[in-house]
Structure formats: structure tokens, C-alpha cells
Design a protein around this motif. Structure first.
Motif, PDB file in Angstrom:
ATOM      1  N   GLN A 131      -3.562   5.378   4.263  1.00 24.74           N
ATOM      2  CA  GLN A 131      -4.133   6.309   5.220  1.00 24.74           C
ATOM      3  C   GLN A 131      -5.273   5.699   6.017  1.00 24.74           C
ATOM      4  O   GLN A 131      -5.662   6.236   7.058  1.00 24.74           O
ATOM      5  N   ALA A 132      -5.808   4.581   5.561  1.00 25.99           N
ATOM      6  CA  ALA A 132      -6.925   3.951   6.259  1.00 25.99           C
ATOM      7  C   ALA A 132      -6.502   3.325   7.580  1.00 25.99           C
ATOM      8  O   ALA A 132      -7.345   3.008   8.414  1.00 25.99           O
ATOM      9  N   GLY A 133      -5.184   3.125   7.784  1.00 27.05           N
ATOM     10  CA  GLY A 133      -4.696   2.575   9.044  1.00 27.05           C
ATOM     11  C   GLY A 133      -4.803   1.079   9.162  1.00 27.05           C
ATOM     12  O   GLY A 133      -4.613   0.534  10.252  1.00 27.05           O
ATOM     13  N   ASN A 134      -5.107   0.386   8.074  1.00 24.65           N
ATOM     14  CA  ASN A 134      -5.205  -1.069   8.098  1.00 24.65           C
ATOM     15  C   ASN A 134      -3.949  -1.643   7.459  1.00 24.65           C
ATOM     16  O   ASN A 134      -3.878  -1.812   6.239  1.00 24.65           O
ATOM     17  N   MET A 135      -2.925  -1.925   8.290  1.00 17.70           N
ATOM     18  CA  MET A 135      -1.670  -2.433   7.765  1.00 17.70           C
ATOM     19  C   MET A 135      -1.849  -3.786   7.100  1.00 17.70           C
ATOM     20  O   MET A 135      -1.190  -4.094   6.112  1.00 17.70           O
ATOM     21  N   SER A 136      -2.739  -4.604   7.627  1.00 15.39           N
ATOM     22  CA  SER A 136      -2.969  -5.919   7.042  1.00 15.39           C
ATOM     23  C   SER A 136      -3.451  -5.799   5.601  1.00 15.39           C
ATOM     24  O   SER A 136      -2.979  -6.514   4.711  1.00 15.39           O
TER      25      SER A 136
END
Length: 425
Positions: free
Chosen positions: A152-157
Motif C-alpha cells: 500500500q505504500a506505493g513503492n514497487m521497488s
């Protein structure tokens, strides 16, 4: 009910039919409701594994879902019905703990999927009758999910570094869609068909690979409020795909890019809208771009803190192969093949771009005839064509065939450029 099979697995029995009532939340934009009647013939589910790593295998002769008793937000009955039928169903679902998360392995196949739906709105003089069939749908996929807060944090890396991954594929046989209906009292008929479809996606901490393809497409439509009696079109194949590294690296990795539109055809009515005098040859249209190469990102491109919209892309290109480049339409064709390597230590010769070395051959067929036809229908002027022909004369030489031009472009180490044997720089 449940039945112990004596080998650590359990068979789960389902009723032959049951109802599901769907109601949209009150106060919403569409507080409608409907009843779904679920029917199952020879449905069998086998549960095995452990509590932490369950497995479910299922088969069924048919599963049907019938929609009825549809109402609008005021409770008024609506003339809408539909039936979804899945035949020859088989599949599995497997879950297991994974480092930092949970892994899943799923599969699904069926002999066919069929959907029919119909309805009407007499006050609006509208009606529809839709039929969709899909032959031999298949899906298989593996995934690893990590902590929800990380996703959910949006950091795909960061999610990929923690172990998140996807690897799935999908395919079908023939697909057929038929729509009969009326709009404001005007009847119409639409048919869409495909010979087959395929798709796949794979994403992990190192690479991204996705592709989609359709073959044997056709469409025809009549009626409704179209400005012509009939619209027809077809294609042999449409496909696209990209495979590339996503991780930051100094050493080259393989990449590829594919775009294909093969044998696109359309009806005479459509051609006549812009070429009523038939000046252009009405051959099938094809566009193919098939590239392979090697490169490396100097940044982590999936990190949201990384900006990729600057003037310089953070990538090093090491090699590029033009496997197939083709544009074919109206009797003319442009094709290119070749292979280049790039010297990333030599950026001065080409304005900051790594110096290329290799050869590209471009072949043009029927270009002069096409330019004459474009002048005839008023798309371009005679002066424009004259300028284009002067440019082609500088960059191309006559080929072996009639109305054929060839341009051989060679890049040499040290920054020299040779076109058809003549050094340009």
C-alpha cells in the motif's frame, strides 16, 4: 458437506443450486438489486495440504450463473436477464508461506465459457440481446505477496526487494461476440470474432516481461445510427510486448520490444470516405516493429523517488538489432533490417549519444507510385512530393525491382557515417 477420503484430503460437497441476492448499498448512485441462481453439475472440490499451506483442486461438468429479479433504485423491476455458463471446468489453488509473505499458485481451464444477456427499456425505445462465447480459456499463474503495508505504500521497488513477484499466462481459442439491439428505435447488429488470444506478465526484482496478442480478428456492424450501411474490418494478427531489466546495473541485460498489426483490412465504404476515386491500392495494411538488444539502467526505475522525465534517460544502450521493421500499405512497403553496437565511452561524436557501429539496410518498394496517388487525392501537393523525391535521391539508390529504392547506412568506429558507399561525415 465434507467427506474424509482417508489420505489426508477432504472432499467438499456443494448443493446443486443456490441463490445469491445482490443489493447495492442504500444511498449510493445505483441502489439496484438482483438475484443470482448458481447451478453446479458434478462439482467436486478436494482440499488437502495443511492449515498453513492449503491446496484445493476442483472440477465441474458445468457451472451456471443466472441473473433474475433485477430492480432499479426505486425497486421497479427491470427487463434484464443473463446466463453465464462454464463447461468442462478444472483448476487448482495452492497457498504456502514464503520468505516475507505468502506465495500462491493457481490454474484454471475450461472447455468453454458462454454468456447471454438481454433486456429492454420501452420508454427509451432501446433493447439489447448479447451473446459471447470463449473457447478453451486457460490461465496459470504464480505470485508472492508481501506485507500489505508495503504494497500500500506505493513503492514497487521496495515490494520487489522484499520478494513480491508475478508470473502468469492466459490464452483462449476462438471468441465470438454478437450484439443485436436498438437505440432510440433504430435497430442494429454487431459481430466480433477472434481466432485466439494470448497474454503473459512476469515481474520480479530483476525483470519485467509482458505481452498480449490476438489473431484472426473480424468485425462487422450495421444499423444503429452509423453514417454508412455497413462497417467491416479484419486483421491477421495484433500483438505487443516488452521485456527488459528493471534493476539498476552496470552490465548489459537483454531487452526486446514488439508491436505488430498484420493484414489490416476494411470495407469499401470506409475506404471511400477518404479515397472515393480508388486512387490508392486497397491492399492489407501491416506495421511490424520487432527489436532486440542489450542495455542497463543506471537507476532503479521502479523507485518512486527516481525521476525519469528529464532530458537524459538514465540508461546505457549496448546493442540494438532490428529483427524486423516493416510498414506496408496502399501498394507501398518500407522495410529495415540491421544490427548496431554502441560505444558508451565515445559520446562526443553523436552529441552525447554513444557512438554506433554497424549497418542498417532500408528497402522502399512502390513509394513513387504511392506519392503519385496521394497527390491525386489531394493529401499532399506536387511541390511536397518533389521535395521528398529529392531527399530520397540523396539517401537511396535504385534497387533490383521496379519502383524500388535501397539505402545502406553504415556507422563506423570513430564516428564516420557512410550511406550507399558515400561518406557523409
Amino acid at each position: 458437506g465434507f467427506r474424509d477420503l482417508g489420505d489426508g484430503s477432504v472432499e467438499i460437497a456443494y448443493p446443486a443450486s443456490y441463490d445469491v441476492r445482490l443489493t447495492a448499498p442504500q444511498g449510493g448512485d445505483d441502489a439496484s438489486s438482483a438475484t443470482l441462481v448458481v447451478g453446479q453439475e458434478e462439482m467436486k472440490v478436494i482440499a488437502s495440504g495443511t492449515v498453513d499451506a492449503p491446496r484445493f483442486d476442483y472440477t465441474a461438468k458445468t457451472v451456471t450463473v443466472t441473473a433474475k429479479d433485477v430492480t432499479d433504485a426505486t425497486g421497479k423491476p427491470q427487463d434484464v436477464t443473463g446466463v453465464l455458463t462454464i463447461a468442462g471446468l478444472a483448476g487448482s489453488y495452492i497457498a504456502a508461506p514464503a520468505s516475507g509473505g505468502q506465495s500462491y499458485d493457481t490454474s484454471f481451464s475450461a472447455a468453454s465459457i458462454a454468456l447471454t444477456a438481454k433486456g429492454s427499456e420501452p420508454e427509451q425505445q432501446t433493447a439489447f440481446d448479447v451473446s459471447l462465447t470463449v473457447a478453451e480459456p486457460k490461465f496459470g499463474g504464480k505470485s508472492t505477496m508481501v506485507a500489505p503495508t508495503l504494497m500500500q505504500a506505493g513503492n514497487m521497488s521496495a515490494a520487489l526487494a522484499a520478494g513480491f513477484m508475478l508470473d502468469g499466462s492466459y490464452s483462449t481459442g476462438a471468441i465470438a461476440l454478437t450484439v443485436d439491439g436498438s437505440e432510440s428505435g433504430k435497430p442494429g447488429h454487431v459481430e466480433v470474432g477472434l481466432a485466439g488470444t494470448t497474454a503473459h506478465v512476469k515481474l520480479d526484482a530483476q525483470r519485467l516481461d509482458y505481452a498480449f496478442g490476438m489473431t484472426g480478428g473480424k468485425v462487422n456492424a450495421t444499423g444503429f445510427d452509423m453514417p454508412m450501411p455497413m462497417v467491416e474490418g479484419a486483421f491477421g494478427e495484433i500483438a505487443y510486448g516488452v521485456a527488459m531489466p528493471v534493476a539498476k546495473a552496470t552490465e548489459p541485460s537483454d531487452f526486446s520490444a514488439l508491436f505488430k498489426m498484420v493484414d489490416i483490412t476494411m470495407s469499401e465504404d470506409l475506404w471511400n470516405m477518404f479515397d472515393p476515386g480508388a486512387a490508392l491500392k486497397r491492399d492489407p495494411v501491416s506495421v511490424i516493429l520487432d527489436l532486440d538488444g542489450t542495455g542497463a539502467w543506471s537507476v532503479d526505475i521502479l523507485d518512486p523517488a527516481v525521476q525519469l522525465d528529464g532530458p537524459d534517460l538514465p540508461v546505457k544502450l549496448f546493442s540494438l538489432d532490428l529483427t524486423q521493421v516493416l510498414a506496408k500499405a496502399a501498394g507501398a512497403q518500407v522495410a529495415a533490417t540491421g544490427a548496431l553496437t554502441f560505444d558508451n565511452a565515445n559520446l562526443a561524436s553523436y552529441g552525447g549519444f554513444p557512438a554506433p557501429e554497424g549497418k542498417v539496410t532500408v528497402t522502399l518498394d512502390g513509394i513513387n507510385a504511392l506519392m503519385d496517388a496521394l497527390v491525386a487525392i489531394g493529401v499532399v501537393s506536387q511541390d511536397d512530393v518533389m521535395g521528398a523525391r529529392m531527399g530520397l535521391a540523396m539517401m537511396a539508390k535504385p534497387g533490383a525491382g521496379p519502383d524500388q529504392l535501397v539505402s545502406e547506412i553504415e556507422f563506423k568506429a570513430g564516428g564516420s557515417l557512410i550511406v550507399n558507399g558515400v561518406q557523409m561525415q
